[in-house]
Structure formats: C-alpha cells, structure tokens
Design a protein around this motif. Structure first.
Motif, mmCIF file in Angstrom:
data_model
loop_
_atom_site.group_PDB
_atom_site.id
_atom_site.type_symbol
_atom_site.label_atom_id
_atom_site.label_comp_id
_atom_site.label_asym_id
_atom_site.label_seq_id
_atom_site.Cartn_x
_atom_site.Cartn_y
_atom_site.Cartn_z
ATOM 1 N N ARG A 1 27.298 45.902 52.923
ATOM 2 C CA ARG A 1 26.742 45.664 54.069
ATOM 3 C C ARG A 1 25.111 45.337 53.849
ATOM 4 O O ARG A 1 24.503 44.783 54.388
ATOM 5 C CB ARG A 1 26.754 46.610 55.276
ATOM 6 C CG ARG A 1 28.130 46.697 55.813
ATOM 7 C CD ARG A 1 28.227 47.559 56.915
ATOM 8 N NE ARG A 1 29.809 47.680 57.518
ATOM 9 C CZ ARG A 1 30.588 48.664 57.471
ATOM 10 N NH1 ARG A 1 29.906 49.762 56.897
ATOM 11 N NH2 ARG A 1 31.706 48.555 57.789
ATOM 12 N N VAL A 2 24.691 46.083 52.621
ATOM 13 C CA VAL A 2 23.214 46.019 52.067
ATOM 14 C C VAL A 2 23.091 44.973 51.227
ATOM 15 O O VAL A 2 21.862 44.622 50.788
ATOM 16 C CB VAL A 2 22.977 47.261 51.467
ATOM 17 C CG1 VAL A 2 23.228 48.475 52.487
ATOM 18 C CG2 VAL A 2 23.907 47.471 50.105
ATOM 19 N N LEU A 3 24.092 44.067 51.045
ATOM 20 C CA LEU A 3 23.762 42.849 49.884
ATOM 21 C C LEU A 3 23.477 41.635 50.817
ATOM 22 O O LEU A 3 24.274 41.483 51.764
ATOM 23 C CB LEU A 3 25.216 43.016 49.244
ATOM 24 C CG LEU A 3 25.688 43.972 48.241
ATOM 25 C CD1 LEU A 3 26.991 43.490 47.472
ATOM 26 C CD2 LEU A 3 24.509 44.436 47.418
ATOM 27 N N THR A 4 22.855 40.827 50.172
ATOM 28 C CA THR A 4 22.565 39.587 50.755
ATOM 29 C C THR A 4 23.874 38.686 50.528
ATOM 30 O O THR A 4 24.544 38.746 49.734
ATOM 31 C CB THR A 4 21.167 38.735 50.080
ATOM 32 O OG1 THR A 4 21.446 38.784 48.714
ATOM 33 C CG2 THR A 4 20.042 39.838 50.130
ATOM 34 N N ASP A 5 23.651 37.439 51.126
ATOM 35 C CA ASP A 5 24.581 36.297 51.058
ATOM 36 C C ASP A 5 24.637 35.814 49.564
ATOM 37 O O ASP A 5 25.660 35.807 49.104
ATOM 38 C CB ASP A 5 24.519 35.191 51.886
ATOM 39 C CG ASP A 5 24.333 35.423 53.593
ATOM 40 O OD1 ASP A 5 24.879 36.802 53.550
ATOM 41 O OD2 ASP A 5 23.960 34.776 54.134
ATOM 42 N N GLY A 6 23.417 35.810 49.052
ATOM 43 C CA GLY A 6 23.664 35.335 47.707
ATOM 44 C C GLY A 6 24.085 36.134 46.814
ATOM 45 O O GLY A 6 24.878 35.808 45.705
ATOM 46 N N GLU A 7 23.780 37.673 47.059
ATOM 47 C CA GLU A 7 24.380 38.724 45.946
ATOM 48 C C GLU A 7 25.707 38.453 46.351
ATOM 49 O O GLU A 7 26.745 38.908 45.121
ATOM 50 C CB GLU A 7 23.937 39.853 46.451
ATOM 51 C CG GLU A 7 22.337 40.057 45.994
ATOM 52 C CD GLU A 7 21.538 41.344 46.223
ATOM 53 O OE1 GLU A 7 20.824 41.775 45.771
ATOM 54 O OE2 GLU A 7 22.041 41.866 47.559
ATOM 55 N N CYS B 1 34.006 40.934 49.784
ATOM 56 C CA CYS B 1 32.769 39.627 49.825
ATOM 57 C C CYS B 1 33.322 38.700 50.902
ATOM 58 O O CYS B 1 32.571 38.401 51.713
ATOM 59 C CB CYS B 1 32.634 38.927 48.483
ATOM 60 S SG CYS B 1 31.758 40.112 47.296
ATOM 61 N N THR C 1 32.919 40.088 54.622
ATOM 62 C CA THR C 1 31.674 40.493 54.861
ATOM 63 C C THR C 1 31.196 38.856 55.154
ATOM 64 O O THR C 1 30.324 38.757 56.259
ATOM 65 C CB THR C 1 30.875 41.042 53.802
ATOM 66 O OG1 THR C 1 31.331 42.342 53.544
ATOM 67 C CG2 THR C 1 29.358 41.386 54.138
ATOM 68 N N LEU C 2 31.305 37.831 54.377
ATOM 69 C CA LEU C 2 30.911 36.605 54.810
ATOM 70 C C LEU C 2 31.401 35.920 55.862
ATOM 71 O O LEU C 2 30.627 35.233 56.655
ATOM 72 C CB LEU C 2 30.917 35.647 53.368
ATOM 73 C CG LEU C 2 30.045 36.097 52.376
ATOM 74 C CD1 LEU C 2 30.554 35.436 50.922
ATOM 75 C CD2 LEU C 2 28.498 35.897 52.427
ATOM 76 N N ARG D 1 29.808 37.507 58.997
ATOM 77 C CA ARG D 1 28.050 37.045 59.148
ATOM 78 C C ARG D 1 28.248 35.566 59.469
ATOM 79 O O ARG D 1 27.355 34.966 60.279
ATOM 80 C CB ARG D 1 27.496 37.094 57.755
ATOM 81 C CG ARG D 1 27.279 38.641 57.462
ATOM 82 C CD ARG D 1 26.384 38.791 56.084
ATOM 83 N NE ARG D 1 26.257 40.119 55.443
ATOM 84 C CZ ARG D 1 25.735 40.398 54.498
ATOM 85 N NH1 ARG D 1 25.208 39.343 53.582
ATOM 86 N NH2 ARG D 1 25.659 41.653 54.009
ATOM 87 N N TRP D 2 28.964 34.612 58.790
ATOM 88 C CA TRP D 2 28.805 33.344 58.843
ATOM 89 C C TRP D 2 29.606 32.732 60.027
ATOM 90 O O TRP D 2 29.181 31.495 60.589
ATOM 91 C CB TRP D 2 29.232 32.434 57.541
ATOM 92 C CG TRP D 2 28.328 32.823 56.282
ATOM 93 C CD1 TRP D 2 26.964 33.068 56.340
ATOM 94 C CD2 TRP D 2 28.512 32.563 55.154
ATOM 95 N NE1 TRP D 2 26.518 33.179 55.123
ATOM 96 C CE2 TRP D 2 27.506 32.671 54.379
ATOM 97 C CE3 TRP D 2 29.522 31.838 54.522
ATOM 98 C CZ2 TRP D 2 27.038 32.296 52.866
ATOM 99 C CZ3 TRP D 2 29.322 31.172 53.183
ATOM 100 C CH2 TRP D 2 28.174 31.805 52.135
#
Length: 401
Positions: free
Chosen positions: A35-41, A96, A99-100, A103-104
C-alpha cells in the motif's frame, strides 16, 4: 481451497496479537506492504520476476480473470525457473497484481475486493451496527452478481469452490439477509433491498439448498408483510404452501407475520388459524415445532390447559419422529462408483440423545463392497446416484470427483 487473500488476512490479523506467528512470518510479504509503494515501484518489482506489464496489458488480464490470484498462477505456471526462492518471493507477484487491480480498475470486481468488502461489513456490524454493515454489503452483493454473470456460475457451491474466501458465500449471504432485516427495522429502504436480494437469490440459487431456499422464501414474505404489502405476502405464502403443504416452517413463518409484526396487521386469530391449518396436514414436517408455536400463542392468551396439551403433543412427536434415511452413490467423473453414502435427516431440532440407538437400528446393513468392475457410465446416461439427471449434469460434472 483457501484463497491467497484469505491467507494474507489470517496472517495479517495473527501477527498483530501473536508474537510467535510474528516471528515465523518475518520477511513474508503482505498486501499491507504494497500500500505504501507507488505504481511504478509495483511494476518494477514485477519486472524483477520477468513480468513486464502496463495498464492496458493488465486490464486485458483482469477482463479474463476473477482474481489477481488467477492471473498470478497463470504467470507462475508459464515460468521455467521454479526455484525455492522464486516460489517464496512470488507472493509479491500476486500482491502487486492485486494492488494495481484495485487502484487502476476499481469498477472491475475481483475476489480480492469482494473478500475485503465482506470482511469490512463484519467489522462495521460489530462497531457501528447493521445499517453500516449493510451499506458495504450491498456493494459486495453487486460484486457477487457481476462475478456470477462474468463466469457463468450457476450455484453457490460452484462460486465457493472458486472463491475460497475468508467467509464463504454460503454463510455470508445468510448473514447478509439477516442484517438487512435488522437494518430494515430502522430504515425501511433496507427491507426493500432485502426483497431484491431474496428474489435474486431465489432466481439464481433456487435449486441449490432446500433449507436455504425455504429460509429465503420466509424472509421474502416477511419483508413484504413488514412493509405493509400484506396481500403480496399472503399470495406468496399461499402459493408456496399449495405446492408443498407439508412445509411446517412455512406455516410457522406465515403465522408469525400476524403475531410479531409491528404494523396494524397484527392478528392473533389469523396467527392461530395458520398454525392449525398446518397441523391439519397429516404429513406436515416439523409438527413438534408447530405444536410448540401454537402452545406459545395459547399461553399468551391465558389458555394454559391447551398450551400444556400442545406441549405434550410436541414432546411425543419429537420422540416418535422417524428420521429420513437415504442412501446414495458417490460417482467419479469417469463414471466409476467411488463409495456408498448414507444420509440421515433428523429435522430442524434433531433427535433426543436417548433415541440414537433406535436410529442406528434402522440403518441399512453394510453394503456389499463395490468392485472395480462396475459398468462405466456414459456422459448422457442417467446418473447412478438416482437423481434423475444425466450423468454429465450430475456427479459427472462435480468438481473434485
């Protein structure tokens, strides 16, 4: 089968209160870590496993799957490198992806999001009450319907086989229907929602489970009655009991409308008439329960002698009741018999402990051993279990057979 999201939730909850588990789980990736990671990460971490995705390619994968777990398993199965390190670190692949996805594509339901909404509702029920829980659970129900349609799933059992959630759909949907009633006593919109949920459940799952179907019918008629649609409630009860006059709890539910309602339709005479009509059916099921309900009604009106006699009848009925014993064959997918199975139905309230020896005496003798020479069953042949359906539509299509 338990899903990865359920395992993740169990570990997450456990480490907050169990020091030993916290030590054992040290280094294990969890969804909370992502949850603390960006999409890029998150995308960069996927690339360390040789998975190069962008928004459009992940969208295509999500359109073809019901969960991030399904996508992760496909990607893992395609890998030639299956070392111990990859199997351990590959938890990150699912994390990953999940989470994506959330979000997306927040409008695309997934098993992970459904599981989250179910559990959020349980937490809200404990902290804030039925209304707060039901608002979240109505969103979860919308997810269930969309997943059913997306995957052409036709039964609760089939759904749960694929879902494997923290709570099964079978259990959750019953909790949901019950909480809609509790919330509806405060806000009538939830009773309207309960009617829609019950009607949809009967349409989709009417042949799934007899007891659940009966309970859902009672909930539907009860909701209409509480909303003041007495004629609609009456018509439903009469229709169901005309088709199955032996449904004892159907008579009880119908009677209860007039006994426990909060509307001006409360009528003890009608409540009693429904119970007596049920008791007039020679083969009515759950006769003891009908007697007990009528005894309560008589006692409330000061007719204690009648109540006493009815309770005596209920005790006699409970002791003399004969359980339903049915033998079936469990058949493998290739058409060979696996084992005999004997099912005993004791009814709603079971059987007194002292009567168990009598039940045992009624059981059939041990069946003869089933040999491997049993005739192979064709997919279009009648199923050997005796259901009356084709083998491919019955035991021949059962998951795990």
């Amino acid at each position: 089968m338990i899903s990865w999201v359920a395992i993740d939730r169990i570990v997450e909850r456990g480490i907050s209160s169990d020091a030993k588990l916290r030590k054992r789980a040290a280094g294990r990736p969890l969804r909370s870590h992502a949850r603390v990671l960006t999409d890029g990460e998150l995308l960069a971490r996927l690339r360390t496993f040789g998975i190069d995705l962008d928004r459009s390619s992940l969208e295509r994968l999500c359109d073809q799957a019901l969960s991030a777990e399904e996508i992760a398993k496909r990607l893992l199965d395609a890998r030639s490198d299956q070392t111990e390190r990859v199997r351990f670190d590959s938890d990150w692949i699912w994390i990953c992806l999940a989470t994506l996805w959330l979000r997306w594509f927040p409008d695309v339901p997934s098993f992970e999001r459904l599981d989250d909404r179910m559990q959020a509702g349980y937490e809200l029920r404990s902290s804030s009450g039925a209304s707060a829980a039901c608002r979240t659970w109505l969103d979860a129900w919308s997810d269930v319907l969309r997943i059913l349609d997306k995957a052409s799933i036709r039964s609760i059992a089939e759904f749960d086989d694929r879902f494997g959630g923290t709570q099964s759909l079978f259990n959750w949907i019953q909790d949901f229907e019950g909480e809609l009633w509790n919330a509806g006593l405060i806000d009538r919109q939830f009773l309207t929602a309960r009617i829609a949920v019950c009607e949809e459940g009967l349409r989709r799952f009417g042949a799934d489970d007899d007891l659940m179907t009966d309970n859902r019918r009672r909930a539907l008629a009860e909701s209409y009655f509480e909303l003041g649609a007495v004629d609609r409630s009456e018509a439903l009860c009469r229709e169901w009991l005309r088709a199955d006059p032996g449904w004892g709890w159907g008579w009880i539910g119908w009677s209860d409308h007039y006994r426990f309602t909060r509307t001006e339709a409360r009528d003890e005479k009608k409540a009693e008439a429904r119970l007596r009509e049920g008791l007039s059916i020679p083969e009515v099921r759950n006769r003891a329960d009908l007697c007990e309900r009528l005894a309560d009604l008589c006692e409330e009106q000061g007719r204690r002698d009648e109540a006493k006699e009815l309770r005596r009848q209920a005790r006699t009925e409970a002791v003399t009741r004969t359980p339903s014993i049915r033998s079936t064959l469990r058949v493998t997918r290739n058409g060979r018999v696996l084992r005999n199975k004997t099912l005993i139905d004791f009814g709603e309230q079971g059987v007194p402990f002292e009567e168990l020896p009598n039940v045992t005496a009624q059981l059939p003798a041990s069946p003869r051993p089933i040999t491997a020479s049993v005739r192979k069953v064709g997919r279009n042949d009648p199923c050997p279990c005796g259901s009356g359906r084709k083998f491919k539509k019955c035991c021949g299509g059962a998951p795990g057979a």
